[in-house]
Design a protein around this motif. Structure first.
Motif, PDB file in Angstrom:
ATOM      1  N   ILE A  67     -41.721 -47.455  -8.794  1.00 23.29           N
ATOM      2  CA  ILE A  67     -40.445 -46.897  -9.240  1.00 23.29           C
ATOM      3  C   ILE A  67     -40.762 -45.710 -10.133  1.00 23.29           C
ATOM      4  N   GLU A  68     -40.198 -44.570  -9.799  1.00 27.41           N
ATOM      5  CA  GLU A  68     -40.438 -43.378 -10.601  1.00 27.41           C
ATOM      6  C   GLU A  68     -39.155 -42.955 -11.300  1.00 27.41           C
ATOM      7  N   ILE A  69     -39.242 -42.820 -12.628  1.00 26.82           N
ATOM      8  CA  ILE A  69     -38.143 -42.261 -13.414  1.00 26.82           C
ATOM      9  C   ILE A  69     -38.714 -41.105 -14.220  1.00 26.82           C
ATOM     10  N   GLY A  70     -37.851 -40.197 -14.630  1.00 26.71           N
ATOM     11  CA  GLY A  70     -38.298 -39.018 -15.351  1.00 26.71           C
ATOM     12  C   GLY A  70     -38.230 -39.203 -16.851  1.00 26.71           C
ATOM     13  N   GLY A  71     -39.122 -38.506 -17.528  1.00 32.48           N
ATOM     14  CA  GLY A  71     -39.084 -38.469 -18.981  1.00 32.48           C
ATOM     15  C   GLY A  71     -38.239 -37.293 -19.437  1.00 32.48           C
ATOM     16  N   GLY A  72     -38.103 -37.180 -20.738  1.00 27.50           N
ATOM     17  CA  GLY A  72     -37.343 -36.079 -21.300  1.00 27.50           C
ATOM     18  C   GLY A  72     -38.075 -34.764 -21.156  1.00 27.50           C
ATOM     19  N   LEU A  73     -37.319 -33.691 -21.196  1.00 24.97           N
ATOM     20  CA  LEU A  73     -37.868 -32.338 -21.108  1.00 24.97           C
ATOM     21  C   LEU A  73     -37.582 -31.591 -22.410  1.00 24.97           C
ATOM     22  N   GLY A  74     -38.432 -30.634 -22.724  1.00 22.64           N
ATOM     23  CA  GLY A  74     -38.221 -29.807 -23.911  1.00 22.64           C
ATOM     24  C   GLY A  74     -38.129 -30.653 -25.165  1.00 22.64           C
ATOM     25  N   PRO A  75     -37.093 -30.423 -25.985  1.00 24.34           N
ATOM     26  CA  PRO A  75     -36.993 -31.157 -27.254  1.00 24.34           C
ATOM     27  C   PRO A  75     -36.744 -32.657 -27.083  1.00 24.34           C
ATOM     28  N   LEU A  76     -36.401 -33.092 -25.877  1.00 29.08           N
ATOM     29  CA  LEU A  76     -36.163 -34.516 -25.640  1.00 29.08           C
ATOM     30  C   LEU A  76     -37.394 -35.239 -25.078  1.00 29.08           C
ATOM     31  N   LYS A  77     -38.503 -34.529 -24.958  1.00 30.13           N
ATOM     32  CA  LYS A  77     -39.732 -35.148 -24.443  1.00 30.13           C
ATOM     33  C   LYS A  77     -40.113 -36.343 -25.325  1.00 30.13           C
ATOM     34  N   GLY A  78     -40.381 -37.470 -24.655  1.00 35.09           N
ATOM     35  CA  GLY A  78     -40.769 -38.683 -25.366  1.00 35.09           C
ATOM     36  C   GLY A  78     -39.612 -39.463 -25.950  1.00 35.09           C
ATOM     37  N   GLN A  79     -38.386 -38.983 -25.773  1.00 27.85           N
ATOM     38  CA  GLN A  79     -37.229 -39.636 -26.394  1.00 27.85           C
ATOM     39  C   GLN A  79     -36.217 -40.201 -25.408  1.00 27.85           C
ATOM     40  N   VAL A  80     -36.263 -39.730 -24.152  1.00 24.83           N
ATOM     41  CA  VAL A  80     -35.263 -40.179 -23.173  1.00 24.83           C
ATOM     42  C   VAL A  80     -35.919 -40.447 -21.828  1.00 24.83           C
ATOM     43  N   TRP A  81     -35.178 -41.185 -20.998  1.00 27.78           N
ATOM     44  CA  TRP A  81     -35.525 -41.347 -19.593  1.00 27.78           C
ATOM     45  C   TRP A  81     -34.390 -40.776 -18.772  1.00 27.78           C
ATOM     46  N   ARG A  82     -34.753 -40.143 -17.664  1.00 30.43           N
ATOM     47  CA  ARG A  82     -33.782 -39.636 -16.695  1.00 30.43           C
ATOM     48  C   ARG A  82     -33.951 -40.452 -15.422  1.00 30.43           C
ATOM     49  N   ILE A  83     -32.889 -41.120 -15.044  1.00 32.34           N
ATOM     50  CA  ILE A  83     -32.948 -42.057 -13.921  1.00 32.34           C
ATOM     51  C   ILE A  83     -31.972 -41.596 -12.846  1.00 32.34           C
ATOM     52  N   GLY A  84     -32.515 -41.214 -11.710  1.00 32.52           N
ATOM     53  CA  GLY A  84     -31.686 -40.723 -10.629  1.00 32.52           C
ATOM     54  C   GLY A  84     -31.169 -41.837  -9.733  1.00 32.52           C
ATOM     55  N   LEU A  85     -29.908 -41.720  -9.392  1.00 35.35           N
ATOM     56  CA  LEU A  85     -29.258 -42.585  -8.399  1.00 35.35           C
ATOM     57  C   LEU A  85     -28.530 -41.651  -7.451  1.00 35.35           C
ATOM     58  N   MET A  86     -29.312 -40.964  -6.637  1.00 36.13           N
ATOM     59  CA  MET A  86     -28.746 -39.907  -5.817  1.00 36.13           C
ATOM     60  C   MET A  86     -28.736 -40.265  -4.338  1.00 36.13           C
ATOM     61  N   GLY A  87     -27.645 -39.911  -3.687  1.00 33.00           N
ATOM     62  CA  GLY A  87     -27.561 -40.081  -2.246  1.00 33.00           C
ATOM     63  C   GLY A  87     -27.817 -41.506  -1.805  1.00 33.00           C
ATOM     64  N   GLU A  88     -28.700 -41.637  -0.839  1.00 33.26           N
ATOM     65  CA  GLU A  88     -28.970 -42.947  -0.249  1.00 33.26           C
ATOM     66  C   GLU A  88     -29.751 -43.863  -1.183  1.00 33.26           C
ATOM     67  N   SER A  89     -30.313 -43.332  -2.271  1.00 34.95           N
ATOM     68  CA  SER A  89     -31.031 -44.196  -3.216  1.00 34.95           C
ATOM     69  C   SER A  89     -30.082 -44.848  -4.224  1.00 34.95           C
ATOM     70  N   SER A  90     -28.819 -44.484  -4.194  1.00 31.68           N
ATOM     71  CA  SER A  90     -27.827 -45.083  -5.085  1.00 31.68           C
ATOM     72  C   SER A  90     -27.324 -46.383  -4.459  1.00 31.68           C
ATOM     73  N   THR A  91     -28.094 -47.455  -4.721  1.00 29.71           N
ATOM     74  CA  THR A  91     -27.742 -48.757  -4.158  1.00 29.71           C
ATOM     75  C   THR A  91     -27.808 -49.841  -5.234  1.00 29.71           C
ATOM     76  N   GLU A  92     -27.071 -50.898  -4.998  1.00 32.45           N
ATOM     77  CA  GLU A  92     -27.119 -52.050  -5.895  1.00 32.45           C
ATOM     78  C   GLU A  92     -28.536 -52.624  -5.949  1.00 32.45           C
ATOM     79  N   ALA A  93     -29.195 -52.674  -4.813  1.00 29.58           N
ATOM     80  CA  ALA A  93     -30.561 -53.209  -4.776  1.00 29.58           C
ATOM     81  C   ALA A  93     -31.500 -52.398  -5.659  1.00 29.58           C
ATOM     82  N   ASN A  94     -31.394 -51.085  -5.614  1.00 25.03           N
ATOM     83  CA  ASN A  94     -32.264 -50.246  -6.448  1.00 25.03           C
ATOM     84  C   ASN A  94     -31.967 -50.419  -7.927  1.00 25.03           C
TER      85      ASN A  94
END
Length: 131
Positions: A67-94
């Motif tokens: 499972i790959e999720i993104g970290g923060g960018l710029g001033p938010l590096k190390g402070q947030v996660w970015r989690i995509g639920l886009m298109g066909e990957s937006s499922t209850e199972a995921n």
């Protein structure tokens, strides 16, 4: 695929999965960064408490659970996660797979004392939805 599903149904699916994901993440102490009126259901951003090694958790998610999720960018590096639920990957199972993996990692790290809380929060959201 978009035409087949229909735009209204597609938007609804993304919103439901985002709501369920955020409900579960909040049970883990990960709060949405943008206020409710500014969120996108396709890209969920949550703050990571300072005591949780965010990069180590992202690495473990990828290596152990694929499972790959993104970290923060710029001033938010190390402070947030970015989690995509886009298109066909937006499922209850995921959504449930990610929450289950995070619960396991948080239990191992000692940051979670009530197993199943995140999954139950997501299940409550799914249970309220007429499909």
């Amino acid at each position: 695929l978009v035409e087949e599903e229909g735009l209204t149904a597609r938007w609804k699916r993304h919103r439901i999965n985002s709501d369920a994901l955020l409900a579960g993440l909040e049970e883990l102490g990960l709060n949405p960064l943008p206020p409710a009126g500014y969120r996108l259901p396709m890209l969920n951003c949550v703050t990571v408490p300072a005591h949780i090694p965010e990069a180590e958790i992202r690495t473990a998610l990828l290596s152990r659970y694929r499972i790959e999720i993104g970290g923060g960018l710029g001033p938010l590096k190390g402070q947030v996660w970015r989690i995509g639920l886009m298109g066909e990957s937006s499922t209850e199972a995921n959504v449930l797979t990610l929450l289950n993996a995070l619960e396991s990692l948080f239990l191992e790290g000692g940051w979670l004392s009530t197993p199943g809380a995140a999954l139950q929060a997501a299940a409550r959201v799914y249970g309220q939805v007429s499909r």
